[in-house]
Scaffold this motif. Structure first.
Motif, PDB file in Angstrom:
ATOM      1  N   UNK A  55       0.862  -1.174   0.000  1.00 36.75           N
ATOM      2  CA  UNK A  55       0.000   0.000   0.000  1.00 36.75           C
ATOM      3  C   UNK A  55       0.901   1.227   0.000  1.00 36.75           C
ATOM      4  N   UNK A  56       0.586   2.207  -0.853  1.00 33.30           N
ATOM      5  CA  UNK A  56       1.384   3.434  -0.889  1.00 33.30           C
ATOM      6  C   UNK A  56       0.473   4.611  -0.564  1.00 33.30           C
ATOM      7  N   UNK A  57       0.901   5.424   0.408  1.00 30.67           N
ATOM      8  CA  UNK A  57       0.145   6.635   0.735  1.00 30.67           C
ATOM      9  C   UNK A  57       0.372   7.664  -0.351  1.00 30.67           C
ATOM     10  N   UNK A  58      -0.600   8.528  -0.547  1.00 38.17           N
ATOM     11  CA  UNK A  58      -0.397   9.607  -1.510  1.00 38.17           C
ATOM     12  C   UNK A  58       0.803  10.427  -1.052  1.00 38.17           C
ATOM     13  N   UNK A  59       1.752  10.630  -1.938  1.00 40.25           N
ATOM     14  CA  UNK A  59       2.946  11.395  -1.602  1.00 40.25           C
ATOM     15  C   UNK A  59       4.105  10.548  -1.107  1.00 40.25           C
ATOM     16  N   UNK A  60       3.825   9.311  -0.778  1.00 41.58           N
ATOM     17  CA  UNK A  60       4.867   8.465  -0.198  1.00 41.58           C
ATOM     18  C   UNK A  60       5.702   7.781  -1.292  1.00 41.58           C
ATOM     19  N   UNK A  61       6.919   7.452  -0.957  1.00 39.60           N
ATOM     20  CA  UNK A  61       7.782   6.715  -1.871  1.00 39.60           C
ATOM     21  C   UNK A  61       8.154   5.395  -1.208  1.00 39.60           C
ATOM     22  N   UNK A  62       8.042   4.315  -1.911  1.00 37.24           N
ATOM     23  CA  UNK A  62       8.364   3.020  -1.292  1.00 37.24           C
ATOM     24  C   UNK A  62       9.398   2.281  -2.141  1.00 37.24           C
ATOM     25  N   UNK A  63      10.087   1.364  -1.486  1.00 36.55           N
ATOM     26  CA  UNK A  63      10.987   0.504  -2.245  1.00 36.55           C
ATOM     27  C   UNK A  63      10.839  -0.958  -1.854  1.00 36.55           C
ATOM     28  N   UNK A  64       9.925  -1.235  -0.916  1.00 35.91           N
ATOM     29  CA  UNK A  64       9.701  -2.620  -0.519  1.00 35.91           C
ATOM     30  C   UNK A  64       8.279  -3.033  -0.849  1.00 35.91           C
ATOM     31  N   UNK A  65       8.138  -4.299  -1.091  1.00 31.30           N
ATOM     32  CA  UNK A  65       6.827  -4.849  -1.347  1.00 31.30           C
ATOM     33  C   UNK A  65       6.775  -6.173  -0.585  1.00 31.30           C
ATOM     34  N   UNK A  66       5.584  -6.741  -0.425  1.00 30.52           N
ATOM     35  CA  UNK A  66       5.451  -7.943   0.417  1.00 30.52           C
ATOM     36  C   UNK A  66       4.882  -9.089  -0.379  1.00 30.52           C
ATOM     37  N   UNK A  67       5.564 -10.235  -0.309  1.00 31.72           N
ATOM     38  CA  UNK A  67       5.143 -11.390  -1.105  1.00 31.72           C
ATOM     39  C   UNK A  67       3.725 -11.806  -0.740  1.00 31.72           C
ATOM     40  N   UNK A  68       2.926 -12.121  -1.738  1.00 33.96           N
ATOM     41  CA  UNK A  68       1.551 -12.532  -1.476  1.00 33.96           C
ATOM     42  C   UNK A  68       1.507 -13.814  -0.662  1.00 33.96           C
ATOM     43  N   UNK A  69       2.450 -14.710  -0.905  1.00 30.91           N
ATOM     44  CA  UNK A  69       2.295 -16.018  -0.271  1.00 30.91           C
ATOM     45  C   UNK A  69       2.725 -16.031   1.180  1.00 30.91           C
ATOM     46  N   UNK A  70       3.709 -15.213   1.582  1.00 31.61           N
ATOM     47  CA  UNK A  70       4.117 -15.298   2.979  1.00 31.61           C
ATOM     48  C   UNK A  70       4.457 -13.953   3.622  1.00 31.61           C
ATOM     49  N   UNK A  71       4.088 -12.859   2.960  1.00 30.08           N
ATOM     50  CA  UNK A  71       4.287 -11.518   3.527  1.00 30.08           C
ATOM     51  C   UNK A  71       5.745 -11.127   3.731  1.00 30.08           C
ATOM     52  N   UNK A  72       6.679 -11.864   3.162  1.00 28.74           N
ATOM     53  CA  UNK A  72       8.089 -11.479   3.319  1.00 28.74           C
ATOM     54  C   UNK A  72       8.389 -10.290   2.409  1.00 28.74           C
ATOM     55  N   UNK A  73       9.168  -9.317   2.901  1.00 23.29           N
ATOM     56  CA  UNK A  73       9.448  -8.153   2.063  1.00 23.29           C
ATOM     57  C   UNK A  73      10.424  -8.478   0.940  1.00 23.29           C
ATOM     58  N   UNK A  74      10.213  -7.826  -0.199  1.00 26.06           N
ATOM     59  CA  UNK A  74      11.180  -7.914  -1.290  1.00 26.06           C
ATOM     60  C   UNK A  74      11.646  -6.496  -1.617  1.00 26.06           C
ATOM     61  N   UNK A  75      12.910  -6.388  -1.940  1.00 24.65           N
ATOM     62  CA  UNK A  75      13.461  -5.084  -2.314  1.00 24.65           C
ATOM     63  C   UNK A  75      13.293  -4.913  -3.818  1.00 24.65           C
ATOM     64  N   UNK A  76      12.661  -3.802  -4.196  1.00 28.88           N
ATOM     65  CA  UNK A  76      12.452  -3.565  -5.625  1.00 28.88           C
ATOM     66  C   UNK A  76      13.683  -2.874  -6.204  1.00 28.88           C
ATOM     67  N   UNK A  77      13.926  -3.035  -7.496  1.00 26.32           N
ATOM     68  CA  UNK A  77      15.106  -2.416  -8.105  1.00 26.32           C
ATOM     69  C   UNK A  77      14.908  -0.911  -8.341  1.00 26.32           C
ATOM     70  N   UNK A  78      13.761  -0.371  -7.967  1.00 30.42           N
ATOM     71  CA  UNK A  78      13.550   1.072  -8.094  1.00 30.42           C
ATOM     72  C   UNK A  78      12.562   1.494  -7.016  1.00 30.42           C
ATOM     73  N   UNK A  79      12.383   2.801  -6.870  1.00 26.00           N
ATOM     74  CA  UNK A  79      11.407   3.288  -5.905  1.00 26.00           C
ATOM     75  C   UNK A  79      10.132   3.676  -6.631  1.00 26.00           C
ATOM     76  N   UNK A  80       9.026   3.618  -5.920  1.00 27.33           N
ATOM     77  CA  UNK A  80       7.755   4.005  -6.519  1.00 27.33           C
ATOM     78  C   UNK A  80       7.135   5.085  -5.660  1.00 27.33           C
TER      79      UNK A  80
END
Ligand code: HEM
Lengths: 466, 324
Positions: free
Chosen positions: A194-219
């Motif tokens: 989930x990204x808040x308006x104005x926020x920048x993220x670089x991690x996301x969470x695997x659907x199957x086990x909620x483990x974070x993954x580091x993305x190769x860019x920021x969003x």
């Protein structure tokens, strides 16, 4: 030993048992919600049951060792049985065993076997037979007539024999699909965030086990809007995203459901939206004494209980809720603070006859000493956009496999091999009346009633002539 | 409160009329079964064809209306539409089967299933005929092809279920003549004054008439196979379209959503059917049983999942919040 294993793994019975087990495990997965958080499970099932379910792997059953094991066994049986049968079937297609007697023995349970007697000669009989069966079988692929003594002869027909490879291709298609599934499971991932308006993220969470993954860019989520139909049903969720690499925006695009954004092998899909619980009130502070418009007002996001500087005569204030609000009265108030002390009674709000421009919400108003006015203009909500972030692996292989499978299913089901032998042999010389024995042997690949009635019909036509 | 779905504007009025026609044709087949008078079955078949034509017309009205009110997709997404469409494909399947095989006794079962589906659509408070805009995820043309293939499959499986029932009745009579004789005797002995026998007498009669009026068992066996493989083909196509759509729309072709999983279970059930023929000791009777069980799985996949397990594909909760 090896041949025993071979036989075991190519048996259709084993395949059926595996199918049943896979279905059974899948059913468990639809009864127990998959992919909830541990605390949710503990609320639903209680601590003890949760531990049992966890131990059984029921909470993530499609990734459990036994589910994967069953799938692997199915793949194994598919490979072994195809490898076993394919060469044989191809050999039979290219070089069919045309012998009448072996066919009669081998396929007895499917065969339609008719014998007739006639005094006509072999040549004549075979010509009549050709005529009778031409409509359904075309021309014979093998025609043996002993022209000289004109005594024995036979015809062999085979229809659709090439389509015997369709089940093989269907299994191949299934294997290709499964290979694609394995590849995408191993090489790709599906995650959400989930990204808040104005926020920048670089991690996301695997659907199957909620483990974070580091993305190769920021969003960065620049903006989010929901559009609605007149009756309030949502029509579209639209997020504007910027892809940032080394603090530089490289791509800005809006996404909505069914219209994702792909960058660098990673696809971002609009999945959901929501807002966090509001934590701050929007308080508009007006200086009533000032004529000059410029510094007349300030917007302050006030978290309840915290102290804010109004920047007017050094007056500070805090925004608070009544502990026990009276019925039908406005439940919040402003306290004025000077030298760290609350002074005076709480400032009670009154409703203004105007509404906010954006949300059409009521405005509330209160003032202090005719110096400062406070306008409560709603709450500050942080919208977030729920996105799914997927590392793309080529799913083409899955679609190619599916296409192969579906085409081959069609040919397996609707094009069936049919073979037909017609043999004429003269009766033993010892027998008095010289007749010829005619044998008709028809073997379908599938035991269809319509096949047998078709043969009967053709045979009846044949009988009329002899 | 029960509310009958009928509005000329959105086409549901015509569906309701077609529902009444299906009831009529069911009664006609009922009379045919007991009187063996071909006139009844012929009249019923004509009514079925008319009802089918009327439903086609109603779908056109409904589609145009949904464009008219600004929803640019054919209305197939909510429970009402889907039930009506289900009845529609069942009628279509029956009409085709009747042309190929001339089953009159099947009409009784098929019109019954279509009638049940229409009754649910017309009367159930869960199903409303109002066309509502669908959630954003469903606003896609993939949907149309996905639903049409799956419903062709569902219709075929419904037909195979009907034929399998006839098969099993017939099979029992052939392979267990003693028992069915007993049933005949029971039917003859049944004393209409006894309360219990009044209850089961019609069923015994029905059973006997089914045996009498159904085609030979071999024909039934072949028909089950052909109808099932037709369904299996379209089930496979429908699942693949759904997966491709999901991949396109939210980045994964498979997410083990309950509906997806149940469609896989349905697919597996019929894959077992296809292979059962190849296993020694699994005779035609077992295949007919799989066709019966398979239809129960289909019904669960189609309605049970929505009514019991909410998920992505929920029909039963109109306007529910989008859970993607
Ligand atoms: C996983 C998905 C599978 C699919 C989609 C599939 C599909 C098919 C199809 C369409 C046929 C032709 C049936 C007919 O014409 O009536 C068939 C036949 C057959 N299948 Fe499968 N099958 C699968 C798995 C397996 C497995 C795991 C085995 C392992 C033993 C197997 C063994 C066979 C055999 C021996 C035949 C007979 C082929 C013939 O009639 O020449 N199948 N299968």
């Amino acid at each position: 030993m090896l041949s025993k294993l071979n036989k075991f793994f190519s048996s259709v019975k084993l395949a059926i048992i595996l199918f049943i087990l896979i279905a059974a495990v899948s059913i468990v997965g639809t009864i127990i919600d998959q992919g909830d958080t541990i605390s949710q499970y503990k609320i639903i099932y209680g601590n003890n049951v949760f531990h049992i379910l966890y131990w059984l792997g029921f909470l993530n059953i499609y990734n459990s060792w036994y589910f994967i094991g069953l799938a692997a066994l199915l793949i194994l049986t598919l490979i072994v049985s195809s490898a076993n049968r394919t060469p044989k079937i191809i050999k039979e297609i290219i070089n069919p065993d045309l012998s009448f007697d072996t066919a009669l023995q081998k396929k007895r349970f499917k065969a339609q076997y008719i014998t007739l007697q006639s005094s006509k000669n072999t040549e004549e009989l075979l010509t009549f037979a050709e005529k009778a069966f031409r409509k359904n079988f075309g021309n014979p692929i093998k025609d043996i007539r002993n022209k000289k003594d004109n005594k024995t002869g036979s015809l062999f027909y085979s229809k659709n024999s090439i389509f015997r490879i369709s089940p093989i291709i269907a299994h191949l298609g299934a294997l290709v699909v499964l290979t694609g599934v394995i590849l995408s499971a191993v090489l790709g991932y599906r995650s959400y965030t989930n990204i808040k308006v104005g926020q920048t993220i670089q991690h996301s969470y695997l659907l199957k086990n909620n483990k974070p993954v580091l993305l190769p860019f920021k969003i960065k989520l620049d903006n989010y809007v929901s559009k609605y139909y007149k009756d309030g049903m949502p029509k579209a969720y639209i997020s504007t995203l910027t892809i940032m690499k080394k603090h530089i925006g490289v791509l800005t695009k809006t996404i909505r459901v069914n219209h994702p954004l792909t960058y660098d092998g990673i696809t971002i899909y609009q999945a959901s939206f929501g807002h966090y619980k509001p934590t701050a009130a929007r308080i508009l502070v007006l200086n009533l004494k000032l004529k000059n418009k410029k510094n007349k007002k300030a917007l302050i996001y006030a978290t309840p209980g915290k102290i804010y500087n109004s920047k007017i005569n050094n007056i500070k204030f805090s925004f608070n809720f009544f502990k026990k609000p009276k019925k039908n009265s406005i439940p919040f108030y402003i306290s004025i603070i000077k030298n760290n002390k609350k002074i005076g009674p709480p400032l009670i709000f009154q409703e203004l006859p105007y509404k906010t421009k954006k949300g059409n919400m009521p405005l509330f108003f209160t003032k202090y000493n005719n110096n400062i006015a406070f306008i409560f203009a709603g709450v500050k909500t942080y919208y977030y956009s729920g996105v799914e972030i997927t590392k793309n692996v080529d799913t083409d292989i899955v679609w190619i496999g599916s296409a192969i499978l579906i085409f081959a299913l069609f040919f397996s089901f609707f094009f069936n091999q049919q073979s037909l032998w017609i043999r004429v042999t003269p009766s033993e010389p010892s027998e008095k009346d010289k007749t010829n024995k005619i044998e008709i042997l028809a073997i379908p690949h599938k035991k269809f009633a319509s096949f047998y009635s078709m043969i009967d019909k053709n045979a009846d036509e044949f009988k009329k002539n002899i | 409160m029960i509310h009958i779905n009928a509005s000329i504007l959105d086409g549901s009025f015509y569906f309701t009329i077609s529902f009444l026609m299906i009831i009529l044709s069911f009664l006609g087949y009922f009379l045919y079964i007991f009187t063996e008078n071909k006139l009844f079955s012929m009249a019923s078949f004509i009514i079925v064809i008319t009802a089918f034509a009327l439903q086609t017309f109603a779908f056109i009205i409904r589609w145009r209306y949904s464009y008219h009110i600004g929803i640019d997709l054919p209305p197939l997404t909510d429970l009402y539409d889907s039930l009506v469409f289900f009845a529609y494909v069942i009628l279509l399947g029956f009409i085709l089967l009747k042309l190929f095989y001339n089953f009159d006794s099947l009409g009784f079962i098929m019109t019954f299933i279509a009638m049940a589906s229409m009754a649910f659509a017309t009367i159930s408070p869960l199903a409303t005929s109002a066309i509502e805009p669908s959630i954003p995820a469903l606003r896609s043309y993939w949907l149309l092809y996905h639903i049409i293939s799956l419903f062709l499959a569902y219709g075929a499986f419904a037909a195979s279920f009907g034929i399998a029932i006839l098969f099993l009745i017939k099979y029992k009579q052939i392979h267990n003549p003693k028992k069915s004789k007993n049933i005949n005797q029971a039917a003859n002995k049944a004393n209409p004054l006894k309360f219990l026998s009044i209850l089961y007498y019609p069923f015994i009669l029905l059973y006997r008439q089914f045996i009498k009026l159904s085609p030979p068992i071999e024909t039934l066996d072949e028909a089950i196979y052909k109808v099932v493989v037709f369904g299996f083909l379209f089930l496979s196509i429908g699942i693949v379209i759904g997966a491709a759509w999901a991949d396109n729309a939210w980045g994964g072709y498979w997410s083990w959503d309950p509906k997806e999983t149940w469609s896989l279970i349905t697919w597996i059930t019929y894959a077992i059917f296809i292979h059962a023929r190849l296993t020694k000791g699994w005779n035609e009777k077992k295949m007919a049983w799989i066709a019966v069980i398979g239809f129960a799985v289909v019904i669960f996949c189609y309605l049970g999942v929505d009514l019991i397990i909410p998920g992505l594909h929920s029909y039963a909760t109109p306007g529910s919040t989008p859970i993607l």
